[in-house]
Design an enzyme around this catalytic site. Sequence first.
Site, PDB file in Angstrom:
ATOM      1  N   HIS A 112     -15.639   9.895 -15.027  1.00 24.72           N
ATOM      2  CA  HIS A 112     -16.595   8.802 -14.862  1.00 24.72           C
ATOM      3  C   HIS A 112     -18.022   9.189 -15.229  1.00 24.72           C
ATOM      4  CE1 HIS A 112     -13.109   7.120 -12.786  1.00 24.72           C
ATOM      5  NE2 HIS A 112     -13.592   5.987 -13.255  1.00 24.72           N
ATOM      6  N   ASP A 159      -6.562   6.606 -16.298  1.00 23.43           N
ATOM      7  CA  ASP A 159      -5.753   7.213 -15.242  1.00 23.43           C
ATOM      8  C   ASP A 159      -4.287   7.308 -15.641  1.00 23.43           C
ATOM      9  OD1 ASP A 159      -7.387   8.032 -13.068  1.00 23.43           O
ATOM     10  OD2 ASP A 159      -7.877   5.927 -12.733  1.00 23.43           O
ATOM     11  N   CYS A 166      -8.147  -1.842 -20.208  1.00 26.16           N
ATOM     12  CA  CYS A 166      -9.560  -1.633 -19.895  1.00 26.16           C
ATOM     13  C   CYS A 166      -9.912  -0.150 -19.779  1.00 26.16           C
ATOM     14  CB  CYS A 166      -9.967  -2.395 -18.641  1.00 26.16           C
ATOM     15  SG  CYS A 166      -9.040  -1.920 -17.183  1.00 26.16           S
ATOM     16  N   GLU A 174      -2.086   1.897 -13.696  1.00 21.66           N
ATOM     17  CA  GLU A 174      -2.703   3.166 -14.083  1.00 21.66           C
ATOM     18  C   GLU A 174      -1.964   4.375 -13.497  1.00 21.66           C
ATOM     19  OE1 GLU A 174      -6.831   2.993 -12.969  1.00 21.66           O
ATOM     20  OE2 GLU A 174      -6.421   2.062 -11.041  1.00 21.66           O
TER      21      GLU A 174
HETATM   22  C1  PEP Z   1      -8.680   3.535 -16.020  1.00 27.63           C
HETATM   23  O1  PEP Z   1      -8.205   4.346 -15.226  1.00 27.63           O
HETATM   24  O2  PEP Z   1      -8.333   3.451 -17.216  1.00 27.63           O
HETATM   25  C2  PEP Z   1      -9.737   2.598 -15.578  1.00 27.63           C
HETATM   26  C3  PEP Z   1     -10.167   1.635 -16.352  1.00 27.63           C
HETATM   27  O3  PEP Z   1     -10.280   2.805 -14.347  1.00 27.63           O
HETATM   28  P1  PEP Z   1     -11.322   3.979 -14.040  1.00 27.63           P
HETATM   29  O4  PEP Z   1     -11.749   4.582 -15.350  1.00 27.63           O
HETATM   30  O5  PEP Z   1     -12.462   3.387 -13.304  1.00 27.63           O
HETATM   31  O6  PEP Z   1     -10.541   4.927 -13.210  1.00 27.63           O
HETATM   32 MG    MG Z   2      -8.585   4.094 -13.145  1.00 27.07          MG
END
Ligand code: PEP
Ligand code: MG
Length: 590
Positions: free
Chosen positions: A203, A472, A519, A448
């Site tokens: 992140h 994930d 996403c 995920e």
């Molecule tokens: C993902 O895991 O692809 C996702 C969009 O959620 P995050 O990146 O916030 O874990």
């Molecule tokens: Mg995620």
Amino acid sequence: MKTDSSATTEIILSGLGVSGGIAIGPAYVVESGVSQVPEYVIAPEAIDAERRRFTEAAAKARRQIKMLKAKALVLPDAASEEIGFLLDAHLAMLTNSRLTRGVERRIAGERVNAEAAIQAEIAVIAHGFQEMDDAYLAARIADVREVGARLIRNLGDRDYPAYSLLPPGVVVIAEELTPAETALLDPGIVAGIAAVAGGAEGHTAIMARALGIPAVLGVRGLIPGTRSGDPVIVDGRNGKLIINPTPATLAGYRADQDLLWREREQLKCLRSLPAITRDGTSVALMANLELPREIDAARDAGAAGVGLFRTEFMFMNREDLPGEDEQYALLRTVVEGMPDRVVTARTLDLGGDKLAGALDQRFLETANPALGLRAVRLSQREPRLLETQLAAMLRAGVHGPLRILLPLITTVAEVLWVREVLAEVAARLRRQGVAIAEPLPPLGVMIEVPGAALTADALAGCSDFLAIGTNDLTQYTLAIDRSDEQVAHLYDPLHPAVLRLIQFTTEAALRARIPISVCGEIAGDPRFTALLLGLGVRELSMTPNKLAVVKRRLRALDLRSATRRAQTIMDQSDGARIAELLDEFNAAES
Ligand code: PEP
Ligand code: MG
């Protein structure tokens, strides 16, 4: 910030280019292990204010210690007496002492911030005690340090000043920047980021991309080779950090910067063009948001809506929890910022690499944070957190179309439980006469976790939409920590196992006739566009500054050939061959 003009040898270090672009500027090195104890020079006119900050922090520390003393009175006599002595010693250090005088002198004389002055003064006092070779005094060093730490904590009550008060154009260099710290960086001030730790899909990287700050993570040998003030270049495209660049290197990078700028300007023309393939299929290009202030960028980029709003960033960089009204106000800003377009608000996904002061110690400190009390699991442990969020979301849904998305779902039971909580919260708000979205917002599930993907048909049966979180999904399928630079070379969303899970999930959603989106970060990478569309996905959500490049790719694409190529790819068992087939297709098509 210290400057040393004597070091002039150009050093080129390699890392992971996680956020594109080029930054050129002086380094600001965040000292190791003390990333929240910033050191910076203050302006002469800021001295009085800085001294006041320190005086207030010391007064607060005295109040805290007196309170502790009062509490200690209820302890058995001997303990109470001993703690009383100790706290008296702490109080003495905070009242016109060598420490307080020394700190004030440094703020005024050296023109440094209070935290830096405290650190320096504590180091000198501790050193003096050590020199005396006296066991009693040596034991007092811990007390001195404790008082220093308390003062610094109290100073930290206001926003972390290190980053907001840096001179514009600096490159922040650190051992590690957490996602929460990265969220504090102002792209108007911080030109670039380089850190020793961090993977491309963690992140911190996602936040750097969202802020549009060029970043290179996983840079070995970065510290102690770099000093604050050194001129540096961050090359986020190629994963390079150049320290003390030669005039020729600098000139080359300045020319590249101009090119990038021109390319960005050209991409702006795409904003108002429809997101449609060459053979006429429309695709919804949506925005991922972490901070409400990104909504303007999403709208300007022509996003068809918000496909993922990571609400957990509201919980970071503070010691308390945001209440229902605060969350409602923020969500409402986002919903109203996207008139007539859907906003997908995800419930809290803390845990893993995302931490929040108010919850860290109670819940999130665990041996395997990515496998622990993360996301919906934390909501189940602390239903009040979820209830508050759902209430805020239901209220925000009055101002525009809103969907609710659940992170890290692994079972149907979790979804049904949230549905029940949602119904209860809605019933309570109705009883109280509070306006909420009617009918209730669609409730969707993030896919995920491999287990969720493999049961996508069951999850599709109890969800109104699905969103594939490939960041994930890749991490958990391949057992690769997405934020660990040491295994970053193994992180591969093109691994056939990941692709099969994406395909399985997409087909389950299409069979159930519910919307399906991707996403994760691959949605914003034009390299993957043909493959995802070829697999049947028609909704992609990404950081707003990627919308234009994905749209360009999409508009050049023939969906029928993309579908055929996706079928060929799905017959493969080797990630490298898949990459070859995809890159070859992309090269021939664009
Ligand atoms: C993902 O895991 O692809 C996702 C969009 O959620 P995050 O990146 O916030 O874990
Ligand atoms: Mg995620």
